[in-house]
Scaffold this active site. Structure first.
Site, PDB file in Angstrom:
ATOM      1  N   GLU A 249       0.829  -0.946   0.028  1.00  0.00           N
ATOM      2  CA  GLU A 249      -0.206  -0.237   0.112  1.00  0.00           C
ATOM      3  C   GLU A 249       0.878   1.107   0.265  1.00  0.00           C
ATOM      4  OE1 GLU A 249      -0.485   2.223   2.682  1.00  0.00           O
ATOM      5  OE2 GLU A 249       0.578   1.183   3.494  1.00  0.00           O
ATOM      6  N   LYS A 250       0.423   2.202  -0.703  1.00  0.00           N
ATOM      7  CA  LYS A 250       1.346   3.723  -0.839  1.00  0.00           C
ATOM      8  C   LYS A 250       0.676   4.400   0.584  1.00  0.00           C
ATOM      9  CE  LYS A 250       1.309   7.364  -3.684  1.00  0.00           C
ATOM     10  NZ  LYS A 250       1.454   8.510  -2.775  1.00  0.00           N
ATOM     11  N   SER A 251       1.429   4.277   1.491  1.00  0.00           N
ATOM     12  CA  SER A 251       1.250   4.952   2.718  1.00  0.00           C
ATOM     13  C   SER A 251       0.956   6.907   2.341  1.00  0.00           C
ATOM     14  CB  SER A 251       2.332   5.218   3.690  1.00  0.00           C
ATOM     15  OG  SER A 251       2.304   4.000   4.098  1.00  0.00           O
TER      16      SER A 251
ATOM     17  N   GLY B 239      -2.943   4.586  -2.445  1.00  0.00           N
ATOM     18  CA  GLY B 239      -2.888   3.583  -3.578  1.00  0.00           C
ATOM     19  C   GLY B 239      -2.006   2.200  -3.569  1.00  0.00           C
TER      20      GLY B 239
END
Length: 458
Positions: A66-68, A220
């Site tokens: 996941e895009k933190s 994202g």
């Protein structure tokens, strides 16, 4: 309508260094990585486009996480002969912050005294966990490594780099936490440290399904190639996926205000005209960065009267700020603002903006990504089979009937344990669970996730 999103962005719990100290460390990092340029060495992703789904992920091994939505930082650890252990966070602006009251042991056994890293550089994200938790938690999530204890590992492929993190960073640090709970649970301990959850690209659907279980904001996915070295700056193999409507661009904002003529003064008097900073601007330009100090007008920001009042009530400087914007659905000729980017001194470069715009126009939806996962998995397994057949053929030609497997060719699920007889780490150690899931994963789920479970009690 403008959306001034209220996001809890993390604050670095340290002291920013002065120019001389910063330059000394910048040169040290550059020397460690064999670079002449002391600029920020972190890799930067490109926007995900349709051909990445139809071609790239079908033909190359990728891991996904996941895009933190936090603060991108590098973590640098040294052991100064006079000042002792130094832990620093490096921002994208290449500023260095000294982080006190934290220790990263080099070995699992510190019974005879502390052991120290010298020249370890880790890539990660500083996040503020505010979801599904009773109180906010500051955490540094590691997802890659550039150097370990003085050794440049950027030429290594991702599985090797993550193996180094597991064996020489996370395991010793986790052991330190278990043995010293009074230290890591003390109020002055700056942040928790974890290894970010990763899995093979064909499990992107699983990552998406568990996004709401994360403790921090996420916007994202990041796809990292398992077959390439770490790249300084923009990496064309590092892919950032967002839903098309959530793709954003960082611009510099320039407001054009109305000018009024005082009817009681001579028009030739330079003081007869004044700028009305209280009324809504006639125009708000969004300017794109072209490098250095060069910007050019690119597009416009949509602003309603109530939006202007909202901005004014912030009582903050507005002119020249970097703002994150997305295309306005109801009027494609305009953009709407999401938030200020106080962590950036420049907007996105025009070359990046062009790619983002192309990604918006030719974006891949979440449904399309999920639908493609079985095909990506089938292509991955086909590559493994073809490589194994090729290995058998080459060994047969040399008269060996029982070839040794090539560990780099194996899927992540076969590389979760490191062969300690090897001269250097390879693969991933530890459990396949991770603190970032609010609920424990069931047995057999996510078997190929290359990550490491720390000893946090959450």
């Amino acid at each position: 309508m403008i959306q001034l999103e209220e996001r809890d962005m993390p604050e670095i719990p340290g002291t920013i260094l002065d120019r001389n100290e910063t330059q000394e460390l910048r040169l040290m990092v550059a020397d460690l990585l064999g670079r002449r340029n002391p600029s920020f060495p972190g890799a930067q992703p490109i926007s995900f486009e349709r051909y990445h789904l139809n071609d790239t992920l079908m033909n190359k091994d990728y891991y996904v996480c996941e895009k933190s939505d936090g603060l991108r930082c590098l973590l640098f650890i040294i052991n100064h002969p006079e000042r002792g252990e130094g832990v620093f966070l490096i921002t994208r602006e290449n500023d260095y912050y000294y982080i006190p009251n934290i220790h990263f042991p080099l070995t699992n056994n510190e019974e005879k005294g502390k052991t120290y890293h010298h020249g370890t550089l880790l890539d990660g994200e500083l996040v503020l966990e505010t979801k599904n938790v009773p109180e906010p938690v500051l955490r540094f999530c590691i997802f890659d490594a550039l150097a370990i204890n003085g050794k440049d590992i950027t030429k290594r492929h991702l599985p090797k780099r993550l193996g180094y993190i597991t064996e020489q960073v996370m395991k010793p640090f986790d052991n330190f936490k278990r043995k010293n709970p009074e230290i890591v649970n003390a109020p002055d301990f700056p942040f928790k440290v974890s290894f970010k959850l990763m899995t093979s690209s064909y499990h992107a659907d699983d990552v998406l399904s568990k996004m709401d279980q994360l403790f921090h904001e996420s916007d994202g996915l990041i796809f990292t190639c398992a077959e390439t070295p770490y790249v300084f700056g923009t990496d064309s193999t590092l892919l950032k996926w967002k839903p098309a409507h959530e793709n954003t661009v960082d611009y510099k904002m320039e407001m054009i205000f109305k000018k009024f003529q005082d009817p009681d003064l001579d028009p030739r008097d330079p003081d007869s005209t004044y700028t009305d900073y209280d009324s809504k601007p006639e125009l708000i330009k969004l300017r794109v960065w072209k490098g250095g100090a060069d910007y050019e007008d690119f597009t416009k920001l949509s602003l309603e009267n109530e939006d202007w009042e909202k901005l004014k009530n912030l009582r903050q400087p507005l002119q020249g700020r970097i703002v994150e914007c997305r295309k306005k659905l109801s009027d494609p000729g305009f953009w709407e603002m999401l938030r200020f980017r106080n962590d950036k001194s420049n907007g996105n470069h025009i070359s990046v903006v062009d790619k983002i715009l192309h990604s918006i126009q030719d974006g891949v939806s979440e449904e399309e990504l999920i639908e493609a996962c079985p095909k990506i998995g089938k292509a991955w397994k086909k590559r493994i089979y073809e490589k194994s057949q090729g290995s058998r053929s080459s060994y047969s030609e040399t008269g060996r009937s029982h070839p040794e497997p090539n560990r780099e060719d194996e899927p992540a699920s076969k590389r979760t344990k490191i062969d300690m007889e090897e001269p250097e780490p390879n693969g991933f150690g530890g459990s396949t669970t991770n603190h970032q899931n609010a609920s424990k994963q069931n047995s057999g789920e996510f078997q190929d996730i290359p990550t490491y479970e720390d000893s946090d009690d959450e």
